[in-house]
Design a protein around this motif. Structure first.
Motif, PDB file in Angstrom:
ATOM      1  N   ALA A 169       2.204   1.590  -8.381  1.00 57.84           N
ATOM      2  CA  ALA A 169       2.518   2.963  -7.954  1.00 57.84           C
ATOM      3  C   ALA A 169       1.687   3.324  -6.725  1.00 57.84           C
ATOM      4  O   ALA A 169       2.188   3.925  -5.771  1.00 57.84           O
ATOM      5  CB  ALA A 169       2.263   3.946  -9.092  1.00 57.84           C
ATOM      6  N   GLY A 170       0.408   2.940  -6.742  1.00 59.41           N
ATOM      7  CA  GLY A 170      -0.451   3.200  -5.585  1.00 59.41           C
ATOM      8  C   GLY A 170       0.019   2.449  -4.353  1.00 59.41           C
ATOM      9  O   GLY A 170       0.010   2.985  -3.240  1.00 59.41           O
ATOM     10  N   ALA A 171       0.459   1.211  -4.546  1.00 62.67           N
ATOM     11  CA  ALA A 171       0.997   0.426  -3.434  1.00 62.67           C
ATOM     12  C   ALA A 171       2.177   1.149  -2.806  1.00 62.67           C
ATOM     13  O   ALA A 171       2.278   1.272  -1.578  1.00 62.67           O
ATOM     14  CB  ALA A 171       1.417  -0.961  -3.924  1.00 62.67           C
ATOM     15  N   ASP A 172       3.053   1.664  -3.661  1.00 66.31           N
ATOM     16  CA  ASP A 172       4.235   2.373  -3.169  1.00 66.31           C
ATOM     17  C   ASP A 172       3.848   3.637  -2.397  1.00 66.31           C
ATOM     18  O   ASP A 172       4.466   3.952  -1.374  1.00 66.31           O
ATOM     19  CB  ASP A 172       5.153   2.727  -4.348  1.00 66.31           C
ATOM     20  CG  ASP A 172       6.302   3.611  -3.912  1.00 66.31           C
ATOM     21  OD1 ASP A 172       7.253   3.081  -3.308  1.00 66.31           O
ATOM     22  OD2 ASP A 172       6.235   4.836  -4.149  1.00 66.31           O
ATOM     23  N   LEU A 173       2.840   4.350  -2.877  1.00 65.67           N
ATOM     24  CA  LEU A 173       2.407   5.556  -2.149  1.00 65.67           C
ATOM     25  C   LEU A 173       1.976   5.193  -0.729  1.00 65.67           C
ATOM     26  O   LEU A 173       2.121   5.990   0.194  1.00 65.67           O
ATOM     27  CB  LEU A 173       1.253   6.248  -2.880  1.00 65.67           C
ATOM     28  CG  LEU A 173       1.600   7.008  -4.168  1.00 65.67           C
ATOM     29  CD1 LEU A 173       0.330   7.558  -4.805  1.00 65.67           C
ATOM     30  CD2 LEU A 173       2.594   8.138  -3.904  1.00 65.67           C
ATOM     31  N   GLY A 174       1.457   3.980  -0.578  1.00 62.08           N
ATOM     32  CA  GLY A 174       1.026   3.536   0.743  1.00 62.08           C
ATOM     33  C   GLY A 174       2.096   2.780   1.512  1.00 62.08           C
ATOM     34  O   GLY A 174       1.835   2.266   2.602  1.00 62.08           O
ATOM     35  N   GLY A 175       3.306   2.650   0.941  1.00 60.67           N
ATOM     36  CA  GLY A 175       4.392   1.983   1.637  1.00 60.67           C
ATOM     37  C   GLY A 175       4.439   0.477   1.446  1.00 60.67           C
ATOM     38  O   GLY A 175       5.130  -0.220   2.176  1.00 60.67           O
ATOM     39  N   ALA A 176       3.700  -0.046   0.457  1.00 65.50           N
ATOM     40  CA  ALA A 176       3.701  -1.485   0.200  1.00 65.50           C
ATOM     41  C   ALA A 176       4.494  -1.803  -1.078  1.00 65.50           C
ATOM     42  O   ALA A 176       4.742  -0.923  -1.897  1.00 65.50           O
ATOM     43  CB  ALA A 176       2.267  -2.003   0.090  1.00 65.50           C
ATOM     44  N   ILE A 179      -4.324   3.309  -9.243  1.00 62.39           N
ATOM     45  CA  ILE A 179      -3.436   3.838  -8.201  1.00 62.39           C
ATOM     46  C   ILE A 179      -4.207   3.828  -6.886  1.00 62.39           C
ATOM     47  O   ILE A 179      -3.689   3.416  -5.839  1.00 62.39           O
ATOM     48  CB  ILE A 179      -2.961   5.267  -8.537  1.00 62.39           C
ATOM     49  CG1 ILE A 179      -2.138   5.279  -9.822  1.00 62.39           C
ATOM     50  CG2 ILE A 179      -2.115   5.833  -7.383  1.00 62.39           C
ATOM     51  CD1 ILE A 179      -1.703   6.680 -10.247  1.00 62.39           C
ATOM     52  N   GLY A 235      -4.319   0.235  -5.476  1.00 63.11           N
ATOM     53  CA  GLY A 235      -3.053  -0.177  -4.848  1.00 63.11           C
ATOM     54  C   GLY A 235      -2.864   0.484  -3.494  1.00 63.11           C
ATOM     55  O   GLY A 235      -2.413  -0.140  -2.525  1.00 63.11           O
ATOM     56  N   LEU A 236      -3.226   1.762  -3.415  1.00 62.35           N
ATOM     57  CA  LEU A 236      -3.105   2.509  -2.165  1.00 62.35           C
ATOM     58  C   LEU A 236      -4.094   1.986  -1.126  1.00 62.35           C
ATOM     59  O   LEU A 236      -3.741   1.818   0.053  1.00 62.35           O
ATOM     60  CB  LEU A 236      -3.338   4.000  -2.454  1.00 62.35           C
ATOM     61  CG  LEU A 236      -3.276   4.964  -1.274  1.00 62.35           C
ATOM     62  CD1 LEU A 236      -1.930   4.900  -0.568  1.00 62.35           C
ATOM     63  CD2 LEU A 236      -3.561   6.393  -1.762  1.00 62.35           C
ATOM     64  N   ARG A 239      -3.131   0.417   2.454  1.00 57.66           N
ATOM     65  CA  ARG A 239      -3.483   1.155   3.664  1.00 57.66           C
ATOM     66  C   ARG A 239      -4.940   0.940   4.065  1.00 57.66           C
ATOM     67  O   ARG A 239      -5.761   1.860   3.959  1.00 57.66           O
ATOM     68  CB  ARG A 239      -3.201   2.651   3.460  1.00 57.66           C
ATOM     69  CG  ARG A 239      -1.732   2.977   3.248  1.00 57.66           C
ATOM     70  CD  ARG A 239      -0.842   2.415   4.354  1.00 57.66           C
ATOM     71  NE  ARG A 239      -1.198   2.942   5.654  1.00 57.66           N
ATOM     72  CZ  ARG A 239      -0.479   3.846   6.321  1.00 57.66           C
ATOM     73  NH1 ARG A 239       0.645   4.295   5.822  1.00 57.66           N
ATOM     74  NH2 ARG A 239      -0.874   4.271   7.503  1.00 57.66           N
ATOM     75  N   LEU A 250       2.626  10.481   4.779  1.00 53.37           N
ATOM     76  CA  LEU A 250       1.896   9.288   5.185  1.00 53.37           C
ATOM     77  C   LEU A 250       2.760   8.319   5.985  1.00 53.37           C
ATOM     78  O   LEU A 250       2.318   7.729   6.963  1.00 53.37           O
ATOM     79  CB  LEU A 250       1.335   8.585   3.935  1.00 53.37           C
ATOM     80  CG  LEU A 250       0.516   7.322   4.176  1.00 53.37           C
ATOM     81  CD1 LEU A 250      -0.741   7.634   4.979  1.00 53.37           C
ATOM     82  CD2 LEU A 250       0.137   6.681   2.845  1.00 53.37           C
ATOM     83  N   LEU A 251       3.983   8.149   5.570  1.00 60.33           N
ATOM     84  CA  LEU A 251       4.833   7.106   6.151  1.00 60.33           C
ATOM     85  C   LEU A 251       5.846   7.659   7.122  1.00 60.33           C
ATOM     86  O   LEU A 251       6.596   6.910   7.739  1.00 60.33           O
ATOM     87  CB  LEU A 251       5.557   6.342   5.038  1.00 60.33           C
ATOM     88  CG  LEU A 251       4.660   5.832   3.914  1.00 60.33           C
ATOM     89  CD1 LEU A 251       5.498   5.290   2.777  1.00 60.33           C
ATOM     90  CD2 LEU A 251       3.718   4.765   4.430  1.00 60.33           C
TER      91      LEU A 251
END
Lengths: 175, 213
Positions: free
Chosen positions: A64-71, B73, B76-77, B81, B205-206
């Motif tokens: 989910a965190g990856a998705d928030l960052g576009g990955a 989360i 992953g973020l 990034r 962000l994107l």
């Protein structure tokens, strides 16, 4: 190395290449023999993050965190791990996050360890209850087309999909 | 028969590590200019801290469920990034639900991830029942034992500046434990729809709503 292991190496390499072509860059897993080629490939690939987890629910939150960052990411786990994910899947369902997991099955076709049956037999019911679509794969030639379909369902349509790599496919004896 | 254990380290309630700071002052003081971070907050108390601080800003993702997920989360973020500073703000109860995340984060040690644990020693949302951190569990010690190299416990106002620096700088994952008294977080009406908050976070962000970016 027996014949089943040989076959699984073939499709696992193809599977890794498919995921990379589709810009999957976070590989999360609790180590499992059924995914060992994918795990080894991700560890050796400087272009991705190979994330070993202490419990599978960490992987749900990670993606989910990856998705928030576009990955994009994938969670590799054994069927026993699906039970560890259930409440964390609230995040996926409620947030409508894309979610892809590959599940190596235990407790089904030819299983010799009775401890594996309760969770193995419950996988589709519990994942289904949390909104995760399950696609079963029983033959080697179905693996890549099925995961390819799952990638589209997840990253284009925004759904949550589990590809279940069954013991008919993986063989019950190797692990 | 009671078993006496030998320990080299801390007592249950180390001097100067009491729960005396007020989160309404200490959290904003520590974070400072919140726009410098992408923020993930875990559950009720810290989500209210962050919603009030950012005025429910789109650069924050404030949780109200999926307990135990905030740190991961954030990981992953942070991995997605590396160009941004990611701050996880979570409570003692939320962190206690998945201590393994600290180990997973320590192994990867992303330089752009900081965890701020607002530790009031209680489950505030459910009626202020004591949590394990009121009963001898020290989350900084657990972070250290997990392998996180940059850690600090803050329990007095004069320590906040050093904590603020740790949240912003560093070449590895940072863990800051902020001990506060068990009093209510600020009230702020925030968007509770997790899908709407995902969309606005990604849109900001994107610069696009496409899942394909």
């Amino acid at each position: 190395m027996d014949e089943t292991t040989h076959k699984s190496i073939g499709w696992q390499d193809e599977l890794y290449d498919l995921l990379r072509r589709n810009r999957v860059t976070q590989f999360a897993y609790v180590p499992d023999a059924g995914h060992r080629i994918l795990i080894a490939r991700s560890l050796a690939d400087p272009g991705v993050h190979s994330v070993a987890l202490t419990t599978e629910e960490e992987g749900v939150a990670l993606l989910a965190g990856a998705d928030l960052g576009g990955a994009r990411g994938v969670l590799l786990m054994q069927s026993s791990g699906t039970g560890n994910c259930i409440n964390m899947l609230s995040l996926i369902k409620g947030g409508r996050f894309p979610f892809l997991t590959l599940v190596s099955m235990r407790g089904d076709f030819g299983e010799g360890n009775p401890w594996q049956f309760p969770m193995g037999q419950a996988v589709e019911a519990v994942l289904g209850a949390m909104g995760v679509i399950c696609l079963r794969v029983e033959r080697p030639e179905e693996v890549v087309p099925t995961v390819s379909a799952a990638v589209t369902m997840v990253f284009q349509s925004g759904h949550a999909v589990a590809v279940l790599l069954t013991q008919k496919l993986l063989g019950a004896k190797q692990f | 028969m009671a078993i006496q254990r030998e320990r080299s380290g801390r007592k249950t309630s180390p001097v100067g590590k009491e729960f005396t700071l007020d989160r309404r002052d200490a959290v904003p003081a520590l974070i400072g200019k919140h726009e410098d971070f992408l923020i993930i907050s875990g559950l009720a108390g810290t989500s209210r801290d962050i919603a009030a601080l950012t005025r429910d800003g789109a650069h924050s993702y404030t949780m109200a469920g999926a307990m135990g997920g905030a740190c991961m989360i954030g990981l992953g973020l942070a991995l997605a990034r590396p160009d941004k500073r990611v701050l996880v703000v979570t409570g003692d109860g939320e962190l206690l639900m998945n201590l393994g995340a600290l180990a997973t984060i320590a192994v990867l040690n992303p330089p752009n991830l900081a965890i701020l644990c607002v530790d009031n020693g209680h489950y505030g949302e459910t009626g202020y029942q004591k949590s394990h951190t009121s009963l001898g569990v020290d989350l900084e010690e657990i972070a250290i034992g997990s392998g996180i190299r940059a850690t600090r416990t803050l329990s007095a106002e004069e320590e906040l500046a050093e904590g603020a620096r740790m949240l912003r700088d560093g070449n590895g994952a940072a863990f800051v434990l902020l001990r506060v008294k068990p009093t209510d977080p600020p009230g702020f009406k925030r968007n509770m729809d997790p899908a709407a908050c995902r969309n606005r976070f990604r849109a900001t962000l994107l610069d696009s709503l496409q899942p394909d970016v």
